[in-house]
Structure formats: C-alpha cells, structure tokens
Design an enzyme around this catalytic site. Structure first.
Site, short mmCIF file in Angstrom:
data_model
loop_
_atom_site.label_atom_id
_atom_site.label_comp_id
_atom_site.label_asym_id
_atom_site.label_seq_id
_atom_site.Cartn_x
_atom_site.Cartn_y
_atom_site.Cartn_z
N HIS A 91 0.85 -1.20 0.00
CA HIS A 91 0.00 0.00 0.00
C HIS A 91 0.88 1.25 0.00
O HIS A 91 1.92 1.29 0.66
CB HIS A 91 -0.93 0.00 1.22
N GLU A 160 -3.88 1.91 -7.23
CA GLU A 160 -4.33 3.05 -6.42
C GLU A 160 -3.42 4.25 -6.67
O GLU A 160 -2.37 4.37 -6.03
CB GLU A 160 -4.29 2.69 -4.93
P1 13P Z 1 -9.70 6.30 -0.16
O1 13P Z 1 -10.88 5.46 -0.61
O2 13P Z 1 -9.92 6.95 1.17
O3 13P Z 1 -9.27 7.25 -1.23
O4 13P Z 1 -8.49 5.29 0.07
C1 13P Z 1 -8.16 4.36 -0.90
C2 13P Z 1 -7.18 3.41 -0.34
O5 13P Z 1 -6.05 3.77 -0.05
C3 13P Z 1 -7.61 2.03 -0.10
O6 13P Z 1 -6.55 1.19 0.20
#
Ligand code: 13P
Length: 236
Positions: A91, A160
């Site tokens: 992450h 992400e």
């Molecule tokens: P948000 O949905 O708060 O933007 O976060 C995404 C995330 O990092 C999920 O792992």
C-alpha cells in the site's frame, strides 16, 4: 463478479469492527450475494470471525517472519491465532509514510506467498509522475513489480494512484481504463481500482473494462455505505 474490499486503515475499534463484520456477513447471507468481499481491520481489532466463504478478513500489514524482535509489528504467529490467510502488501501509505522499499515489500510478498496467503498487492504513482504522462506512469508502476511473482495464483492487484487516495479526486474513467489495460496486458490477475471510490462512482468504475472491483478507504468505513456499495456492484 466483483471483488469489493474495505481498507479500514487506522479506523474503528474492536467493538465497531465486530459490528461491521457481522452486519456485512448477515447482509451477504440474507441476500445470497456472490461478490468476493474483503475487510482489512486494524491489527488490534483482529479476531476469529466466523464469516461466509466469500467474506475474507485480512491484515493490513505484517512482518515477513514467524515471530521475533520486530517492535511494533505483528507476524505470522499473531495472524495464525485467528486463522487469517489474507494480507495487503505494498500500500502506498506503507511505501510513503513507513518508507518500505521495493526490496522490503518483495521480501514480505515472498514470505506470505510461500504460506499460500491471498495477497492484495497495491501499486500506484504519485502526482508528479502522473503529470509526466502515461508512459512514465506505466514505467513507475511496473517498477513496483520488481521482485514480485506475478504468476502467483492467489494474487489480487489493486491500482491506487496516490493522488487519488483520500483526496476526493478520483481518476477519470479514461485514466483508469488506460492504466488497467496496460497492467492486464502483462499480468493476468484480478485488478481492483482504489482512490476516492464512493457510493456515487463505484458502479461506473467497476463497469470499466479491466476493472474487477474496488479497494475502498474513507467511503467504506460506515457499514451501511459499504453494504450499499456491494449491493450496487453485485451483478457486475
Ligand atoms: P480512499 O478510498 O480513502 O481514497 O483510500 C483508498 C485506499 O487507499 C484504499 O486502500
């Protein structure tokens, strides 16, 4: 079939986590939902939850060791106590805030891969890279696969973009489509999108080609909203 995941990050207590998981589990049973649902609570809220087979509880992080002297971390022995077999690795908050290098991440990946864990592996670029265009973005993203066995069958990927996390700024459908298709071209594993996914956009995002589901932070922390997000995507 969609994969819908909630990353609690540093939110919820033991009591509210239990409530959240039970409510989600009941909803899945009562409505015979087939989507694959994943919940990543904080380490202190882990427990032996009894859930339907399509609801998995995972850890947000763990050290790649059985046990040992790793102050502040949990490792396999603590995870095994609850018979959990799912982990989030790579992450951007681990990479950026806690300075996990690609080498650290690859080592952790290898450790939990060898134990057969379901691994949700995250990749994503910062804004200054996105601003340099698609080619640079993909170059950056593929560097995050160095040392990672992408042929591992129990692997789920999550794209992400860092600039879209917790900012309310979602990537455009075009951005998502381009990056997802480039990743899928090389790595044929389920691929989730994450970054400001919310009730209003989850269905549209999950309908984009090569998007197999969503990894949600902020907008998933209210259980009723999370359930509604599963409901909205259950037939995709
Ligand atoms: P948000 O949905 O708060 O933007 O976060 C995404 C995330 O990092 C999920 O792992």
């Amino acid at each position: 079939m969609s994969i819908i995941a909630s990353n609690f990050k540093t939110n919820h207590t033991r009591a509210t986590t239990k409530e959240f998981i039970e409510k989600t589990n009941n909803y899945l049973i009562e409505n015979k939902i087939k989507s694959e649902v994943l919940i990543f609570p904080t380490a202190t809220s882990l427990d032996s939850f009894s859930t339907v087979s399509n609801l998995d509880i995972g850890v947000q992080n763990a050290y790649g060791a059985i046990k040992g002297s790793y102050t502040g971390e949990i490792a396999l022995e603590q995870i095994n106590e609850f018979a959990l077999k799912t982990i989030l690795i790579g992450h951007s908050e681990r990479r950026e805030i806690f300075k996990e290098s690609q080498k650290d991440i690859a080592k952790k990946f290898e450790f939990y891969k060898n134990l057969g864990f379901k691994i949700v592996y995250c990749i994503g670029e910062p804004l200054e890279i996105k601003d340099q265009g698609l080619e640079k973005t993909l170059e950056y993203i593929f560097e995050q696969f160095i040392g990672i066995d992408t042929s591992y069958p129990n692997l789920i990927l999550a794209y992400e973009p860092i600039w879209a996390i917790g900012t309310g700024v979602t990537a455009t459908n075009e951005d998502i489509k381009e990056v997802h298709s480039a990743i899928k071209n090389k790595i044929n594993r389920p691929l989730l999108y994450g970054g400001s996914v919310k009730l209003e956009n989850i269905k549209e995002i999950c309908e984009i080609e090569n998007v197999d589901g969503a990894l949600i932070g902020t907008a998933s922390w209210k259980v009723d909203d999370f359930i509604e997000m599963i409901e909205k995507t259950k037939d995709l």
